[in-house]
Design an enzyme around this catalytic site. Structure first.
Site, PDB file in Angstrom:
ATOM      1  N   SER A  97      29.388  37.595  46.619  1.00  0.00           N
ATOM      2  CA  SER A  97      29.467  38.908  47.242  1.00  0.00           C
ATOM      3  C   SER A  97      28.304  39.780  46.775  1.00  0.00           C
ATOM      4  CB  SER A  97      30.803  39.545  46.858  1.00  0.00           C
ATOM      5  OG  SER A  97      30.859  40.816  47.433  1.00  0.00           O
ATOM      6  N   THR A 102      25.103  39.068  54.680  1.00  0.00           N
ATOM      7  CA  THR A 102      25.196  39.816  55.938  1.00  0.00           C
ATOM      8  C   THR A 102      23.814  40.282  56.375  1.00  0.00           C
ATOM      9  OG1 THR A 102      27.382  40.490  55.281  1.00  0.00           O
ATOM     10  CG2 THR A 102      26.383  41.734  57.050  1.00  0.00           C
ATOM     11  N   ASN A 147      29.704  45.229  46.039  1.00  0.00           N
ATOM     12  CA  ASN A 147      28.830  45.446  47.187  1.00  0.00           C
ATOM     13  C   ASN A 147      29.322  46.670  47.943  1.00  0.00           C
ATOM     14  OD1 ASN A 147      27.309  45.316  49.484  1.00  0.00           O
ATOM     15  ND2 ASN A 147      27.911  43.236  50.056  1.00  0.00           N
ATOM     16  N   SER A 150      30.582  45.432  51.617  1.00  0.00           N
ATOM     17  CA  SER A 150      31.060  44.066  51.493  1.00  0.00           C
ATOM     18  C   SER A 150      31.847  43.648  52.731  1.00  0.00           C
ATOM     19  CB  SER A 150      31.945  43.986  50.249  1.00  0.00           C
ATOM     20  OG  SER A 150      32.389  42.668  50.083  1.00  0.00           O
ATOM     21  N   GLY A 348      31.508  36.266  50.384  1.00  0.00           N
ATOM     22  CA  GLY A 348      30.981  35.446  49.287  1.00  0.00           C
ATOM     23  C   GLY A 348      32.046  35.177  48.235  1.00  0.00           C
ATOM     24  N   GLU A 350      34.185  35.387  45.123  1.00  0.00           N
ATOM     25  CA  GLU A 350      34.578  36.630  44.459  1.00  0.00           C
ATOM     26  C   GLU A 350      35.378  36.351  43.187  1.00  0.00           C
ATOM     27  OE1 GLU A 350      36.674  39.000  47.264  1.00  0.00           O
ATOM     28  OE2 GLU A 350      34.829  39.869  48.071  1.00  0.00           O
TER      29      GLU A 350
HETATM   30  N1  LIG Z   1      16.798  41.575  52.425  1.00  0.00           N
HETATM   31  C1  LIG Z   1      17.283  42.679  51.894  1.00  0.00           C
HETATM   32  N2  LIG Z   1      16.500  43.769  51.793  1.00  0.00           N
HETATM   33  C2  LIG Z   1      16.977  44.928  51.282  1.00  0.00           C
HETATM   34  N3  LIG Z   1      18.223  45.080  50.811  1.00  0.00           N
HETATM   35  C3  LIG Z   1      19.060  44.025  50.896  1.00  0.00           C
HETATM   36  C4  LIG Z   1      18.637  42.791  51.444  1.00  0.00           C
HETATM   37  N4  LIG Z   1      19.682  41.950  51.391  1.00  0.00           N
HETATM   38  C5  LIG Z   1      20.705  42.644  50.833  1.00  0.00           C
HETATM   39  N5  LIG Z   1      20.345  43.892  50.547  1.00  0.00           N
HETATM   40  C6  LIG Z   1      21.175  44.938  49.924  1.00  0.00           C
HETATM   41  O1  LIG Z   1      22.280  44.339  49.316  1.00  0.00           O
HETATM   42  C7  LIG Z   1      23.483  44.840  49.845  1.00  0.00           C
HETATM   43  C8  LIG Z   1      24.504  43.766  49.948  1.00  0.00           C
HETATM   44  O2  LIG Z   1      24.115  42.844  50.900  1.00  0.00           O
HETATM   45  P1  LIG Z   1      25.136  42.125  51.906  1.00  0.00           P
HETATM   46  O3  LIG Z   1      26.101  43.079  52.395  1.00  0.00           O
HETATM   47  O4  LIG Z   1      24.335  41.363  52.838  1.00  0.00           O
HETATM   48  O5  LIG Z   1      25.863  41.181  50.906  1.00  0.00           O
HETATM   49  P2  LIG Z   1      26.873  40.001  51.261  1.00  0.00           P
HETATM   50  O6  LIG Z   1      26.307  38.789  50.693  1.00  0.00           O
HETATM   51  O7  LIG Z   1      27.135  40.034  52.724  1.00  0.00           O
HETATM   52  O8  LIG Z   1      28.136  40.443  50.466  1.00  0.00           O
HETATM   53  P3  LIG Z   1      29.671  40.223  50.851  1.00  0.00           P
HETATM   54  O9  LIG Z   1      29.982  38.847  50.584  1.00  0.00           O
HETATM   55  O10 LIG Z   1      30.330  41.177  49.969  1.00  0.00           O
HETATM   56  O11 LIG Z   1      29.771  40.604  52.261  1.00  0.00           O
HETATM   57  C9  LIG Z   1      23.123  45.419  51.168  1.00  0.00           C
HETATM   58  O12 LIG Z   1      23.996  46.446  51.500  1.00  0.00           O
HETATM   59  C10 LIG Z   1      21.707  45.884  50.926  1.00  0.00           C
HETATM   60  O13 LIG Z   1      21.740  47.153  50.339  1.00  0.00           O
HETATM   61 MG   LIG Z   2      28.626  40.468  53.881  1.00  0.00          MG
END
Ligand SMILES: Nc1ncnc2c1ncn2[C@@H]1O[C@H](COP(=O)(O)OP(=O)(O)OP(=O)(O)O)[C@@H](O)[C@H]1O
Ligand SMILES: [Mg+2]
Length: 1040
Positions: A97, A102, A147, A150, A348, A350
């Site tokens: 996570s 995403t 996150n 999330s 992801g 957790e």
């Molecule tokens: N390529 C990127 N560039 C800039 N910021 C990023 C990038 N990837 C992730 N982030 C930052 O990290 C945060 C978390 O990313 P994301 O929501 O994609 O996580 P996740 O893997 O989907 O988590 P979860 O499993 O909780 O959904 C985003 O809100 C963003 O602020």
């Molecule tokens: Mg996500």
């Protein structure tokens, strides 16, 4: 290049060098690193300038290894092999996570949207696909401790493409939304974004309609301690979501329904219950404050009593569950086969302080994903080398199949136990479930429990009694069993679903189809665990049919902060993600493999022997091909059924050559097609031309024919006319000749006859007859005239009419002769006196006619001369005797006094030589003037009797001056004066001056006498007035 872009090339390969390489690259903002075709993505926690449109263009249609590692390179590779090789693709994004899954999925989607086809329809589809993200995130994402955004649900999106590679639609599947979050959030976390977005971003008007308050603190379901998230603008996001809903295809009333539902959930959270014991011994819950319930019922159109009843007759626990909603953008799966690219972004791995059923499910899903990764990249690959007889040294790796089995085994897996416990009659609780686990799974090496017979954990205080622990591939996770049973049951009591179904709200009704009383289903619905296992199974099968592309997301730190690289955290992830094993397998193995047949089919155009058809066995064909292309022998190996290519570069060079070849082939096909098209077109044109020419010729000939015909008719008509005229001329000539001959003959005959008969005519007979007739006519005329002579009166005007015109002159002449004769006869009858009277009248006419207005009235009066009869009247005896001559005229006149213009009566006498003025009473002579002394007479032109007798200067009578007189017989007096004066001795011509202004000499003065027209007066007659010394004015009444 910072560090090593592809870990396969890392030397030496140890875990430390691996992590150091990641750190080095991360520090230099290189967040992507490859392991062969797998992309490792480090979350930068800040925006980097590497996702610009220019970057998209840079990576477009470029080979994987040509440029520095990037998620775009993977997306491009996947898209191109989907488009060009017709292979369905899936992009598996894994990581814990907050690792950036995403975000990565969104980057992939936006890249594909940017490089695929354009056009109004395509753009609309793209926009809908991209805009599905904000909507899904609003309802499915929440802030957690790991996150801020999330994903609280798993998402798998199949993007469908047509044969050209243009997107035609998408199917989104959701996996297990974390529903419990609606009612309760762990500390430091908050509810789903949509609640906060609605309250912050909706207009006052909307909130009023939804009966909501902007204040978060008013709602029990909204956690307050972390309601505001740094860097998250809920209000702006609300607008984005509304806009996205519109683009995705929600109608305005549907959006409204959804918002009403969200509001209703908030209201629902505020309803409080109080337990109440009933007389029958059962416990019952009662709603404490009914206002929120009332508003909620109003929003959803449910009768309050119905809902209240549904709440009251069931257990408090169950009633607070919310039913999950699936928000599929498009559920319609098209019948025609489309190319599909699946993007999997699932929650992801957790590990929380307090892990419940949701974390268990989430982590199970991650286990499965890891499993599929192992299956496809590690196990399958190695097994394949052995199967294919490729020389291979086995590489050890941890296979998590055993953990998956612990969870999903149908006989003694945890999920199966849970289901069994849920279905078992009797009292079942979470603890009985744990007991069961302890007995069944105690032996499993990845299962740990305090109560298990395995004495190893009996003294482990980190493991509470109500918990069990699983050693996941990514670490140990402690699960608290509380709520497992209820959440797995996911029961919604029929009363509630039926109450909801009764709602007068379209959306709510659709969400509770099981509430329809007509479709009561007494069968127990499948448990949440079962459903999830089932859908994960389907998902895995689905993924296995597609070509996988991996993005392994790594989280650099736990602080959500940029530029921090926590070594231990990364090391842990690298370990459990099996990245090292991945590199090792990759290094020892071959990057690419393909069965001989499709390989030959794909590249046969690169070699003359194999193109267009290879007759022998396919393996030999491939061997010939490789030999012909002179690929170095280390670069590939021949397996039993496949060829293995070690380096992607080799494959790319093959692909490059193929593309060049394809271009030539395409040019050839184009050439042939164009030739064919032009030829067909030409033939068609030719055929058409012949038809057109035929029709045109026909038309032209027809036109020419009609022209010739009309010309011929014209010529014919002229020629016929000419001929006819010629004949006519000849006939006329003939006729004239005949007529001339006849006339000549007639004359000739006449001459002949006259010559013959001339001897019989009498000469001059005509003239005699003429003079005889004339004589007879004249005789008759004269005799007629004598008989009809008119009267002898000179004024008779009649005369007989003329009988013949030739007598015209004679007739007029005779009339005048006759008139003169009868006048003479008339005159001859006059005496001398009468003659004299007429002569006087004649003279008066000569003098006055047309000159004086008085004249016409005098014509009828006879000139009597002696009006006073002085010789007979004794009164004038003395005067008579004084006159020694004969009195020609005696009359009474007025002598005008020069002083005042008044008249004095005088007797006027005229004798042959003198005129005399005498007193009227006495008869005494006042003045006697010899006629020769009279110079002239002045009269006016008007109808008056004034006249001035002007005397010659120097004569005897002139001393007293001229006489201004007036008389009634003016015309007679003046005529006689003139006549007598003309016969007198020393005759001088007597002038008569007729004018309206003349001078009169009075002694020394000359006075002007002026005649003016005056108004008619009663006593007619002119009046004279002295105006001044020199002017006497005579006013004559106008005759009109
Ligand atoms: N390529 C990127 N560039 C800039 N910021 C990023 C990038 N990837 C992730 N982030 C930052 O990290 C945060 C978390 O990313 P994301 O929501 O994609 O996580 P996740 O893997 O989907 O988590 P979860 O499993 O909780 O959904 C985003 O809100 C963003 O602020
Ligand atoms: Mg996500």
């Amino acid at each position: 290049m910072i560090g090593v872009g592809d870990m396969v090339l890392l030397e030496p390969l140890t875990e430390d060098s691996f992590i150091e390489n990641l750190r080095n690259r991360f520090d230099h903002n290189e967040i992507y690193t490859y392991i062969g075709s797998v992309v490792i993505s480090m979350n930068p926690y800040r925006s980097l300038p590497i996702f610009t449109p220019e970057k998209v263009e840079e990576y477009r249609n470029r080979n994987f290894y040509e440029l520095s590692p990037h998620i775009y390179a993977l997306a491009d590779e996947a898209y191109r092999s989907l488009r060009d090789q017709d292979k369905d693709q899936c992009i598996l994004i894994t990581g814990e996570s907050g690792a950036g899954k995403t975000e990565a999925s969104k980057l992939v989607m936006s890249y594909v949207a940017a490089v695929c086809g354009k056009g109004q329809e395509v753009n609309k589809v793209k926009e809908q696909l991209l805009q599905s993200n904000p909507v899904l995130e609003a309802f499915g994402n929440a802030k957690t401790v790991r996150n801020d955004n999330s994903s609280r649900f798993g998402k798998y999106m199949d993007i469908e493409f047509d044969f050209k590679g243009d997107p035609v639609g998408g199917v989104i599947s959701n996996y297990l939304l974390e529903k419990s979050r609606v009612v309760k959030q762990p500390r430091g976390e908050r509810n789903f974004h949509i609640f906060y977005q609605l309250l912050s971003g909706a207009s006052d008007d909307t909130l009023r309609k939804l009966k909501l308050d902007r204040d978060f603190s008013k709602y029990n379901y909204l956690s307050l301690d972390s309601a505001n998230v740094n860097g998250l603008d809920d209000a702006a996001n609300f607008r984005t979501v509304r806009n996205a809903m519109q683009i995705v295809g929600f109608m305005e009333d549907e959006v409204q329904s959804v918002l009403e539902l969200v509001a209703a959930v908030l209201k629902l959270g505020n309803i409080e219950f109080k337990p109440e014991s009933r007389s029958n011994g059962y416990d019952e819950s009662r709603v404490k404050d009914k206002n929120d319930l009332k508003e909620m019922c109003e929003l959803l159109g449910i009768e309050q009593s119905v809902l209240e009843r549904a709440f009251s007759y069931r257990t408090v626990e169950a009633k607070l569950e919310k039913v999950s909603t699936t928000l599929n953008v498009s559920q319609a799966q098209s019948k025609t086969r489309h190319k599909v690219m699946g993007v999997l972004d699932i929650y992801g791995f957790e590990i929380f302080e307090d892990n419940s059923f949701e974390q268990f499910i989430i982590n199970y899903c991650n286990e499965k994903l890891q499993q599929i990764f192992i299956e496809l990249t590690l196990r399958e690959e190695q097994e394949e080398y052995i199967r294919e007889d490729i020389e291979w040294t086995n590489i050890e790796y941890f296979n998590n199949a055993v953990i998956c089995d612990l969870i999903e085994n149908n006989q003694n897996g945890i999920l199966a136990m849970l289901d069994e416990e849920c279905l078992r009659p009797g009292t079942v609780t979470d603890i009985t479930f744990l007991d069961k686990l302890n007995t069944v799974c105690a032996e499993h090496q990845h299962f740990e429990s305090r109560l298990s017979k395995n004495s190893k954990f009996l003294t482990d205080h980190s493991l509470p009694h109500s918990c069990f622990r699983i050693q996941h591939y990514a670490g140990k996770v402690l699960y608290r069993v509380e709520g497992f049973m209820d959440k797995n049951n996911d029961l919604l009591y029929r009363d509630l679903s039926q109450a909801m179904y009764k709602a007068n709200h379209k959306l709510i009704k659709q969400l509770f189809p099981e509430g329809n009383p007509a479709k009561v289903n007494l069968k127990r619905p499948p448990t949440a665990g079962f459903q999830f296992k089932h859908s994960v199974g389907t998902l895995m099968r689905n993924l296995q049919t597609k070509n996988p592309n991996y993005i392994r997301c790594v989280k650099p730190n736990d602080k959500k902060a940029p530029r921090i690289f926590t070594d231990s955290l990364v090391r842990h992830q690298v370990a459990y993600l099996g990245l090292m094993e991945n590199v090792r397998v990759r290094r020892a193995g071959y990057a690419y493999r393909q069965a001989y047949e499709p390989c030959l089919e794909r590249y046969k155009m690169l070699c003359k022997q194999t193109w267009p058809h290879w007759k022998g066995p396919t393996r030999e064909g491939v061997e010939v091909l490789m030999a012909d292309l002179q690929v170095s022998t280390e670069e590939f190996a021949y397996g039993n059924s496949k060829i293995f290519i070690r380096n992607p570069r080799t494959l790319f060079s093959l692909e490059e050559k193929r593309r060049g070849c394809l271009e030539n082939l395409a040019a050839l096909i184009q050439k042939i097609y164009r030739g064919w098209k032009c030829r067909t077109h030409f033939l068609l044109l030719k055929r058409s031309q012949v038809v057109v020419a035929a029709w045109y010729r026909r038309y032209a000939q027809q036109k020419k024919y009609t022209q010739i015909k009309s010309a011929t008719i014209m010529v014919q008509s002229y020629s016929r006319g000419w001929k006819a005229r010629k004949i006519l001329r000849e006939l006329k000539h003939q006729k004239r000749c005949e007529e001339a001959a006849t006339t000549i003959a007639a004359y000739w005959h006449g001459t002949q006859v006259r010559r013959e008969y001339r001897k019989f005519f009498r000469a001059n007979a005509g003239r005699k007859i003429y003079s005889f007739i004339m004589q007879r006519l004249m005789q008759k005329y004269f005799l007629g005239l004598k008989r009809d002579l008119p009267s002898m009166s000179p004024i008779g005007g009649s005369w007989p009419t003329r009988p013949y015109r030739f007598l015209d002159t004679a007739h007029t002449e005779l009339r005048s002769i006759f008139h003169h004769w009868r006048c003479k006869k008339y005159r001859s009858r006059f005496t001398d006196e009468r003659k004299a009277v007429f002569e006087e009248k004649l003279q008066a006419s000569e003098i006055f006619k047309d000159k004086k207005a008085l004249y016409p009235s005098s014509v009828g009066q006879p000139f009597r001369g002696d009006y006073l009869e002085i010789s007979k009247n004794p009164k004038y005896q003395k005067l008579s005797s004084a006159m020694d001559e004969k009195v020609l005229l005696a009359d009474m006149v007025n002598k005008i006094n020069r002083a005042n213009g008044k008249g004095t009566a005088r007797i006027f006498l005229l004798t042959k030589n003198n005129f005399v003025l005498a007193d009227q009473k006495t008869g005494q002579v006042k003045a006697s003037v010899p006629l020769p002394d009279l110079a002239s007479i002045s009269v006016s032109t008007q109808n008056d009797g004034f006249f001035a007798l002007k005397l010659k200067e120097g004569s005897a009578g002139a001393t007293k001056g001229d006489f201004l007189l007036s008389s009634e017989h003016l015309i007679e007096i003046i005529t006689k004066l003139r006549r007598t004066g003309a016969t007198a001795v020393n005759h001088n011509h007597l002038d008569i001056d007729i004018s309206d202004e003349f001078l009169v000499q009075f002694k020394q003065d000359k006075v002007c006498v002026k005649f003016v027209q005056g108004a008619p007066k009663n006593g007619n007659g002119a009046s004279c007035k002295r105006k001044n010394n020199r002017l006497l004015e005579v006013s004559v009444p106008s005759t009109a």
